[in-house]
Design a protein around this motif. Structure first.
Motif, mmCIF file in Angstrom:
data_model
loop_
_atom_site.group_PDB
_atom_site.id
_atom_site.type_symbol
_atom_site.label_atom_id
_atom_site.label_comp_id
_atom_site.label_asym_id
_atom_site.label_seq_id
_atom_site.Cartn_x
_atom_site.Cartn_y
_atom_site.Cartn_z
ATOM 1 N N MET A 119 -4.094 19.045 52.634
ATOM 2 C CA MET A 119 -4.955 19.206 53.800
ATOM 3 C C MET A 119 -4.081 19.306 55.045
ATOM 4 S SD MET A 119 -8.479 18.181 54.318
ATOM 5 C CE MET A 119 -9.474 18.288 55.725
ATOM 6 N N SER A 120 -4.332 20.321 55.845
ATOM 7 C CA SER A 120 -3.506 20.500 57.032
ATOM 8 C C SER A 120 -3.987 19.607 58.169
ATOM 9 C CB SER A 120 -3.509 21.962 57.461
ATOM 10 O OG SER A 120 -4.802 22.378 57.771
ATOM 11 N N LYS A 121 -3.030 19.207 58.982
ATOM 12 C CA LYS A 121 -3.301 18.375 60.148
ATOM 13 C C LYS A 121 -4.108 19.191 61.156
ATOM 14 C CE LYS A 121 -0.688 16.243 63.857
ATOM 15 N NZ LYS A 121 0.639 16.068 64.416
ATOM 16 N N LYS A 122 -5.144 18.574 61.704
ATOM 17 C CA LYS A 122 -5.958 19.250 62.709
ATOM 18 C C LYS A 122 -5.212 19.235 64.035
ATOM 19 C CE LYS A 122 -10.551 19.391 64.675
ATOM 20 N NZ LYS A 122 -11.891 18.850 64.677
ATOM 21 N N VAL A 123 -4.946 20.423 64.547
ATOM 22 C CA VAL A 123 -4.219 20.548 65.802
ATOM 23 C C VAL A 123 -5.194 20.987 66.880
ATOM 24 C CG1 VAL A 123 -2.334 21.734 66.986
ATOM 25 C CG2 VAL A 123 -2.103 21.153 64.575
ATOM 26 N N GLU A 124 -5.149 20.292 67.991
ATOM 27 C CA GLU A 124 -5.981 20.631 69.149
ATOM 28 C C GLU A 124 -5.100 20.663 70.380
ATOM 29 O OE1 GLU A 124 -8.983 17.559 69.210
ATOM 30 O OE2 GLU A 124 -10.339 18.793 68.016
ATOM 31 N N ILE A 125 -5.559 21.407 71.359
ATOM 32 C CA ILE A 125 -4.882 21.427 72.650
ATOM 33 C C ILE A 125 -5.949 21.145 73.708
ATOM 34 C CG2 ILE A 125 -5.076 23.925 72.960
ATOM 35 C CD1 ILE A 125 -2.166 23.692 74.138
ATOM 36 N N THR A 126 -5.660 20.218 74.614
ATOM 37 C CA THR A 126 -6.637 19.817 75.629
ATOM 38 C C THR A 126 -6.305 20.490 76.954
ATOM 39 O OG1 THR A 126 -6.950 17.697 74.518
ATOM 40 C CG2 THR A 126 -7.685 17.854 76.812
ATOM 41 N N ILE A 127 -7.320 21.176 77.485
ATOM 42 C CA ILE A 127 -7.183 21.855 78.774
ATOM 43 C C ILE A 127 -8.378 21.461 79.630
ATOM 44 C CG2 ILE A 127 -7.072 24.090 79.951
ATOM 45 C CD1 ILE A 127 -5.905 25.211 77.320
ATOM 46 N N GLY A 155 12.911 32.337 70.339
ATOM 47 C CA GLY A 155 13.426 31.863 71.616
ATOM 48 C C GLY A 155 12.601 32.320 72.811
ATOM 49 N N SER A 156 11.503 33.027 72.554
ATOM 50 C CA SER A 156 10.692 33.583 73.637
ATOM 51 C C SER A 156 9.462 32.722 73.915
ATOM 52 C CB SER A 156 10.242 35.001 73.272
ATOM 53 O OG SER A 156 9.263 35.453 74.178
ATOM 54 N N PHE A 157 9.470 32.088 75.093
ATOM 55 C CA PHE A 157 8.284 31.314 75.473
ATOM 56 C C PHE A 157 7.086 32.237 75.698
ATOM 57 C CE2 PHE A 157 10.972 27.608 76.292
ATOM 58 C CZ PHE A 157 10.163 26.618 75.747
ATOM 59 N N SER A 158 7.331 33.466 76.121
ATOM 60 C CA SER A 158 6.225 34.418 76.310
ATOM 61 C C SER A 158 5.524 34.699 74.992
ATOM 62 C CB SER A 158 6.732 35.735 76.901
ATOM 63 O OG SER A 158 7.280 35.523 78.170
ATOM 64 N N ASP A 159 6.305 34.969 73.941
ATOM 65 C CA ASP A 159 5.710 35.201 72.623
ATOM 66 C C ASP A 159 4.973 33.965 72.138
ATOM 67 O OD1 ASP A 159 6.720 37.781 72.498
ATOM 68 O OD2 ASP A 159 8.161 37.368 70.897
ATOM 69 N N VAL A 219 -0.889 25.069 80.258
ATOM 70 C CA VAL A 219 -0.157 24.607 79.081
ATOM 71 C C VAL A 219 1.298 24.373 79.480
ATOM 72 C CG1 VAL A 219 0.626 25.252 76.763
ATOM 73 C CG2 VAL A 219 -1.684 25.812 77.484
ATOM 74 N N THR A 220 1.822 23.239 79.073
ATOM 75 C CA THR A 220 3.221 22.933 79.375
ATOM 76 C C THR A 220 4.115 23.413 78.224
ATOM 77 O OG1 THR A 220 3.175 20.775 78.278
ATOM 78 C CG2 THR A 220 2.487 20.839 80.617
ATOM 79 N N PRO A 221 5.383 23.596 78.486
ATOM 80 C CA PRO A 221 6.302 23.924 77.391
ATOM 81 C C PRO A 221 6.267 22.863 76.279
ATOM 82 C CG PRO A 221 7.366 24.348 79.476
ATOM 83 C CD PRO A 221 6.063 23.655 79.786
ATOM 84 N N GLU A 222 6.034 21.610 76.662
ATOM 85 C CA GLU A 222 5.937 20.543 75.666
ATOM 86 C C GLU A 222 4.729 20.744 74.754
ATOM 87 O OE1 GLU A 222 6.367 19.906 79.028
ATOM 88 O OE2 GLU A 222 8.499 19.426 78.858
ATOM 89 N N ASP A 223 3.597 21.213 75.320
ATOM 90 C CA ASP A 223 2.414 21.512 74.504
ATOM 91 C C ASP A 223 2.748 22.583 73.465
ATOM 92 O OD1 ASP A 223 0.678 19.790 75.943
ATOM 93 O OD2 ASP A 223 0.137 21.384 77.349
ATOM 94 N N ALA A 224 3.425 23.628 73.921
ATOM 95 C CA ALA A 224 3.782 24.736 73.038
ATOM 96 C C ALA A 224 4.750 24.268 71.955
ATOM 97 C CB ALA A 224 4.376 25.884 73.847
#
Length: 107
Positions: free
Chosen positions: A1-9, A40-44, A75-80
Protein backbone atom coordinates in the motif's frame (compact mmCIF):
# COMPACT_ATOMS: atom_id res chain seq x y z
CA UNK A 1 0.00 0.00 0.00
CA UNK A 2 1.45 3.34 -0.99
CA UNK A 3 1.78 6.20 1.44
CA UNK A 4 -0.87 8.87 0.96
CA UNK A 5 0.86 12.07 -0.07
CA UNK A 6 -0.85 15.42 0.28
CA UNK A 7 0.27 18.98 -0.18
CA UNK A 8 -1.38 21.78 1.81
CA UNK A 9 -1.95 25.14 0.15
CA UNK A 10 -3.82 27.96 1.88
CA UNK A 11 -5.05 25.53 4.52
CA UNK A 12 -6.46 23.00 2.03
CA UNK A 13 -4.87 19.54 1.75
CA UNK A 14 -4.75 18.32 -1.84
CA UNK A 15 -3.95 14.76 -2.91
CA UNK A 16 -0.72 14.36 -4.81
CA UNK A 17 0.03 11.18 -6.69
CA UNK A 18 1.38 10.10 -10.03
CA UNK A 19 -1.34 9.27 -12.55
CA UNK A 20 -1.55 8.80 -16.28
CA UNK A 21 -3.45 12.09 -16.39
CA UNK A 22 -0.57 13.84 -14.64
CA UNK A 23 1.86 12.44 -17.19
CA UNK A 24 -0.30 13.65 -20.08
CA UNK A 25 -0.69 17.08 -18.47
CA UNK A 26 3.08 17.33 -18.09
CA UNK A 27 3.49 16.56 -21.80
CA UNK A 28 0.89 19.23 -22.68
CA UNK A 29 2.55 21.82 -20.43
CA UNK A 30 6.17 21.19 -21.36
CA UNK A 31 6.24 19.23 -24.61
CA UNK A 32 8.37 16.64 -22.79
CA UNK A 33 7.59 13.14 -21.58
CA UNK A 34 7.94 12.52 -17.84
CA UNK A 35 10.82 10.19 -18.69
CA UNK A 36 12.66 13.29 -19.92
CA UNK A 37 12.37 15.18 -16.62
CA UNK A 38 15.71 16.67 -15.64
CA UNK A 39 16.23 15.64 -11.99
CA UNK A 40 18.15 18.88 -11.38
CA UNK A 41 15.38 21.11 -12.76
CA UNK A 42 13.09 22.71 -10.22
CA UNK A 43 10.93 23.90 -13.13
CA UNK A 44 10.33 20.33 -14.28
CA UNK A 45 9.76 19.12 -10.73
CA UNK A 46 7.34 21.93 -9.90
CA UNK A 47 5.43 21.47 -13.15
CA UNK A 48 5.11 17.71 -12.64
CA UNK A 49 4.11 18.23 -9.00
CA UNK A 50 1.34 20.62 -10.15
CA UNK A 51 0.23 18.09 -12.75
CA UNK A 52 0.07 15.36 -10.09
CA UNK A 53 -1.98 17.53 -7.71
CA UNK A 54 -4.31 18.69 -10.50
CA UNK A 55 -4.88 15.15 -11.76
CA UNK A 56 -5.29 13.52 -8.34
CA UNK A 57 -7.68 16.28 -7.25
CA UNK A 58 -9.79 15.79 -10.37
CA UNK A 59 -9.84 12.02 -9.86
CA UNK A 60 -10.92 12.50 -6.23
CA UNK A 61 -13.59 15.08 -7.10
CA UNK A 62 -11.78 17.90 -5.29
CA UNK A 63 -11.79 21.34 -6.89
CA UNK A 64 -8.28 22.58 -7.71
CA UNK A 65 -8.19 25.82 -9.68
CA UNK A 66 -4.67 27.11 -9.08
CA UNK A 67 -2.70 27.97 -12.19
CA UNK A 68 0.81 26.56 -12.41
CA UNK A 69 2.26 29.95 -11.42
CA UNK A 70 -0.14 30.39 -8.47
CA UNK A 71 0.72 26.86 -7.37
CA UNK A 72 4.45 27.60 -7.64
CA UNK A 73 3.99 30.76 -5.57
CA UNK A 74 2.57 28.64 -2.74
CA UNK A 75 4.97 25.66 -2.83
CA UNK A 76 8.41 25.74 -1.27
CA UNK A 77 11.42 23.84 -2.59
CA UNK A 78 11.16 21.76 0.60
CA UNK A 79 7.58 20.75 -0.35
CA UNK A 80 8.81 19.63 -3.77
CA UNK A 81 11.76 17.74 -2.28
CA UNK A 82 9.51 16.02 0.28
CA UNK A 83 7.18 14.90 -2.52
CA UNK A 84 10.09 13.63 -4.61
CA UNK A 85 11.44 11.67 -1.63
CA UNK A 86 8.00 10.12 -0.96
CA UNK A 87 7.86 9.02 -4.60
CA UNK A 88 11.37 7.55 -4.35
CA UNK A 89 10.24 5.46 -1.40
CA UNK A 90 7.23 4.22 -3.38
CA UNK A 91 9.15 3.30 -6.53
CA UNK A 92 12.41 2.33 -4.87
CA UNK A 93 14.60 4.73 -6.86
CA UNK A 94 12.42 7.72 -7.74
CA UNK A 95 12.06 6.85 -11.41
CA UNK A 96 8.93 6.09 -13.29
CA UNK A 97 9.24 2.50 -14.32
CA UNK A 98 8.65 1.57 -17.93
CA UNK A 99 6.12 -1.22 -18.25
CA UNK A 100 6.31 -3.98 -20.77
CA UNK A 101 4.82 -3.39 -24.17
CA UNK A 102 1.75 -5.48 -25.13
CA UNK A 103 4.01 -7.57 -27.39
CA UNK A 104 6.39 -8.35 -24.51
CA UNK A 105 3.50 -9.40 -22.29
CA UNK A 106 2.32 -11.94 -24.88
CA UNK A 107 5.64 -13.82 -24.83
Amino acid sequence: MSKKVEITINGVAYPCRQTMGAMLRFKQETGKEVTEIDPGSFSDLCTYLWCCVKSASKADGLEFNLSLMDFADNVTPEDATEWAEANKEQSGDGTIENSETPEEKKT
